[in-house]
Design an enzyme around this catalytic site. Structure first.
Site, PDB file in Angstrom:
ATOM      1  N   CYS A  97       0.839  -1.199   0.000  1.00  8.40           N
ATOM      2  CA  CYS A  97       0.000   0.000   0.000  1.00  8.40           C
ATOM      3  C   CYS A  97       0.876   1.251   0.000  1.00  8.40           C
ATOM      4  O   CYS A  97       1.767   1.388   0.855  1.00  8.40           O
ATOM      5  CB  CYS A  97      -0.913   0.008   1.215  1.00  8.40           C
ATOM      6  N   CYS A 103      -1.241   5.822   6.967  1.00  7.68           N
ATOM      7  CA  CYS A 103      -2.596   5.423   7.345  1.00  7.68           C
ATOM      8  C   CYS A 103      -2.554   4.494   8.554  1.00  7.68           C
ATOM      9  O   CYS A 103      -1.654   3.681   8.702  1.00  7.68           O
ATOM     10  CB  CYS A 103      -3.261   4.720   6.161  1.00  7.68           C
ATOM     11  N   CYS A 106      -4.254  -0.327   8.646  1.00 10.15           N
ATOM     12  CA  CYS A 106      -3.562  -1.614   8.748  1.00 10.15           C
ATOM     13  C   CYS A 106      -2.317  -1.439   9.617  1.00 10.15           C
ATOM     14  O   CYS A 106      -1.745  -0.356   9.681  1.00 10.15           O
ATOM     15  CB  CYS A 106      -3.134  -2.127   7.376  1.00 10.15           C
ATOM     16  N   CYS A 230      -7.919   1.512  -1.484  1.00 10.84           N
ATOM     17  CA  CYS A 230      -7.552   0.804  -0.262  1.00 10.84           C
ATOM     18  C   CYS A 230      -7.518  -0.682  -0.586  1.00 10.84           C
ATOM     19  O   CYS A 230      -8.516  -1.250  -1.046  1.00 10.84           O
ATOM     20  CB  CYS A 230      -8.553   1.084   0.850  1.00 10.84           C
ATOM     21  N   GLN A 354     -20.981  -8.686   9.480  1.00 11.05           N
ATOM     22  CA  GLN A 354     -19.549  -8.951   9.406  1.00 11.05           C
ATOM     23  C   GLN A 354     -18.947  -8.412   8.111  1.00 11.05           C
ATOM     24  O   GLN A 354     -19.516  -8.601   7.031  1.00 11.05           O
ATOM     25  CB  GLN A 354     -19.288 -10.455   9.515  1.00 11.05           C
ATOM     26  N   TYR A 383     -26.011 -12.466  22.531  1.00  8.42           N
ATOM     27  CA  TYR A 383     -25.430 -11.419  21.684  1.00  8.42           C
ATOM     28  C   TYR A 383     -25.684 -11.733  20.209  1.00  8.42           C
ATOM     29  O   TYR A 383     -24.768 -11.744  19.379  1.00  8.42           O
ATOM     30  CB  TYR A 383     -23.924 -11.286  21.919  1.00  8.42           C
ATOM     31  N   GLU A 404     -30.628 -10.243  22.171  1.00 15.84           N
ATOM     32  CA  GLU A 404     -29.773  -9.095  21.853  1.00 15.84           C
ATOM     33  C   GLU A 404     -30.394  -7.865  22.494  1.00 15.84           C
ATOM     34  O   GLU A 404     -31.627  -7.689  22.476  1.00 15.84           O
ATOM     35  CB  GLU A 404     -29.677  -8.917  20.328  1.00 15.84           C
ATOM     36  N   ASP A 452     -21.150 -14.548  21.478  1.00 14.42           N
ATOM     37  CA  ASP A 452     -20.308 -13.772  20.569  1.00 14.42           C
ATOM     38  C   ASP A 452     -20.325 -12.322  21.054  1.00 14.42           C
ATOM     39  O   ASP A 452     -20.965 -11.454  20.462  1.00 14.42           O
ATOM     40  CB  ASP A 452     -20.851 -13.875  19.138  1.00 14.42           C
ATOM     41  N   CYS A 479     -13.692 -11.725  19.662  1.00 17.56           N
ATOM     42  CA  CYS A 479     -12.900 -10.800  18.848  1.00 17.56           C
ATOM     43  C   CYS A 479     -11.783 -10.164  19.671  1.00 17.56           C
ATOM     44  O   CYS A 479     -11.110  -9.245  19.203  1.00 17.56           O
ATOM     45  CB  CYS A 479     -13.787  -9.711  18.238  1.00 17.56           C
TER      46      CYS A 479
END
Length: 526
Positions: A97, A103, A106, A230, A354, A383, A404, A452, A479
């Site tokens: 990139c 940036c 990433c 990107c 997602q 969740y 939820e 989750d 996550c």
């Protein structure tokens, strides 16, 4: 030239910083020192040691020797700037990139993809061992793969991993069967093509002398770096953002100024269905009225025929949060559609969906596998969001209940169940720790509970509820490896054993890693 106690060369610029002298640190601000990089922390910074003192170095990789300049010191660690690589890691590559160094989107493009996958697995292992105090299988052979832990530095502070003796166990492919053998951490499941995977682009808008600019915030700041392409976004998202900026410039649309609170356009959000190719544009504005809105919509329709929905979200608050409370359709449909496997989803302007649909199917497939579904089970999905995991599980379960706390998400979940003709799925609004006990009082017993949670992990009351419900299996989708490890410790102490973890690379070239984990009740026979 001064030598530190370990023999590394250190060049001092002026007098040592007063704080370093007071703390008796081996280095001070502006020192230059050659250090070995022994690992990476969870932010992707290299971890090195100067005479035992930890330095975090942006851009350095494990296994490298680097000359660095000390930028800031604290009592237990400091920060340094990479000046020169004395020895390079075999995992180092040139970042493709052109704005990677500017940036902040990433963090790992300078690392080979194989190296990224290995590091993400090690990040999970380190958190399980240090925070969860879980024993990880040191060597395991199954499904034709060999897993061997290496000695590597800390991911949450830079400390060395204590190398335990290799466990000679040869567990079955399905996992580890003995409490004493520990938890098996599989290799990270990556992508064949780890580029152009994101289906959603959220671009902050600013202004220069040349007019509107839009891209990403520079690393560690709110300065917008203008961007035309990107490499982790879908190509069509790039094109849409570029065209919308050009149309905005032509029509004289003003950009929002964070400091003054003036200006109209705050963000441009673009969503695309990978399977359907349908596209949605959301204009996030600092006010209700959009000047020349009909001209803007006409230009979008003419130049971007794949767009089927143009929405406006109004956010007048001084905040870093992208969306406000009011959303309306300016033209076209309220939703676009996409598929995860065979399940169809309707995606609205505010829906959480997602961002990497290819890897989402991999993650959910592993979740279904860990749930051990035969078609006779009752599953609770805590969740549940808009029902993505619930509906994926419902293909293999007798009954699925999803809960939820966000009302709009439950409305989307119910619509998605109807869209797929799934009548054996029920959704309820509320906190899991409140709703699930009420279900239990109504006689609902779960064979499997799937969680989750957000990055902060599970609410402690939900963990207590799981322990009271006593399902045979718990599948934890995470996550955040650190809160995952914390919650696994609670479940382990409450009568479950963590059997197997599979990290999944949902966000290549970033430091993020998702996991799915199988836990079984210690009273469950295998």
């Amino acid at each position: 030239m001064k030598k530190n106690r370990k023999g590394s060369d250190t060049r001092r610029s002026g007098k040592p910083a007063a704080s370093a002298a007071l703390l008796d640190l081996p280095v001070a601000k502006n020192d230059e020192v050659v250090i070995d990089i022994i690992g990476m922390n969870h932010d992707g910074e290299g971890v090195g040691r100067a005479d035992g003192y930890t330095l975090f170095v942006q851009g350095a990789l494990p296994g490298e020797k680097a000359r660095v300049k000390v930028l800031k010191t604290k009592k237990q660690y400091g920060y340094a700037k990479l000046l020169e690589l004395v020895e390079q890691s075999p995992s180092r590559i040139a970042a493709p990139c052109p704005i990677y160094d500017q940036c902040g989107g990433c963090q790992l493009q300078h690392m080979s993809y194989a190296g990224q996958l290995e590091w993400k697995r090690q990040l999970v292992v380190d958190n399980l061992e240090r925070i969860g105090k879980l024993r990880v299988v040191r060597e395991a052979i199954g499904a034709g793969e060999t897993l061997v832990e290496d000695e590597r530095s800390g991911t949450d502070g830079g400390g060395d991993i204590e190398n335990s003796e290799t466990n000679g166990a040869n567990p079955a492919v399905s996992g580890v069967d003995s409490d004493q053998e520990g938890i098996l951490v599989r290799p990270t499941l990556g992508m064949n093509e780890p580029w152009r995977y994101r289906n959603k682009s959220q671009v902050p808008i600013g202004v220069t002398e040349g007019g509107l600019v839009g891209g990403f915030y520079a690393r560690g700041s709110h300065r917008i770096v203008d961007m035309e392409t990107c490499l982790i976004q879908h190509e069509q998202n790039d094109e849409v953002v570029s065209r919308v900026k050009a149309i905005g410039r032509k029509l004289g649309i003003t950009a929002y100024n964070e400091e003054t609170g003036q200006g109209l356009l705050r963000h441009v959000v673009v969503k695309i269905g990978f399977a359907t190719r349908e596209m949605m544009i959301v204009l996030v504005t600092n006010g209700e009225r959009i000047p020349r809105v009909n001209e803007w919509i006409s230009a979008i329709r003419e130049e971007l025929p794949a767009v089927v929905s143009v929405c406006q979200n109004v956010n007048t608050r001084k905040t870093n949060v992208i969306f406000g409370d009011v959303t309306r359709v300016l033209w076209g449909r309220e939703v676009i559609h996409d598929y995860i496997g065979d399940v169809k989803f309707a995606i609205s302007a505010r829906s959480f969906y997602q961002v990497n649909p290819a890897q989402t199917e991999v993650l959910y497939g592993k979740t279904v596998e860990y749930a051990g579904l035969t078609g006779e089970e009752t599953v609770i999905d805590a969740y549940c969001g808009i029902g993505t995991i619930s509906l994926f599980l419902a293909q293999h379960a007798k009954k699925v209940y999803g809960v939820e706390i966000v009302k709009e998400a439950i409305e989307d979940a119910r619509a998605n169940a109807e869209l797929n003709g799934m009548k054996h799925v029920e959704f309820e609004v509320g906190a899991s720790e409140d709703v699930i006990p009420r279900w239990k009082e109504q006689g609902i017993e779960a064979d499997v509970i799937v969680v989750d949670p957000p990055r902060k992990g599970c609410d402690p009351r939900l963990l207590e509820t799981i322990l009271e419900m006593k399902p045979e299996r718990v599948v934890y989708v995470s996550c955040n490896p650190s809160t995952l490890a914390r919650d696994l410790r609670v479940l382990e102490d409450g009568g479950y054993r963590s059997v197997e973890v599979t990290p999944v690379d949902m966000f290549p070239h970033t430091v993020h890693v998702e996991c799915t984990v199988l836990l079984k009740s210690k009273g469950t026979s295998d």
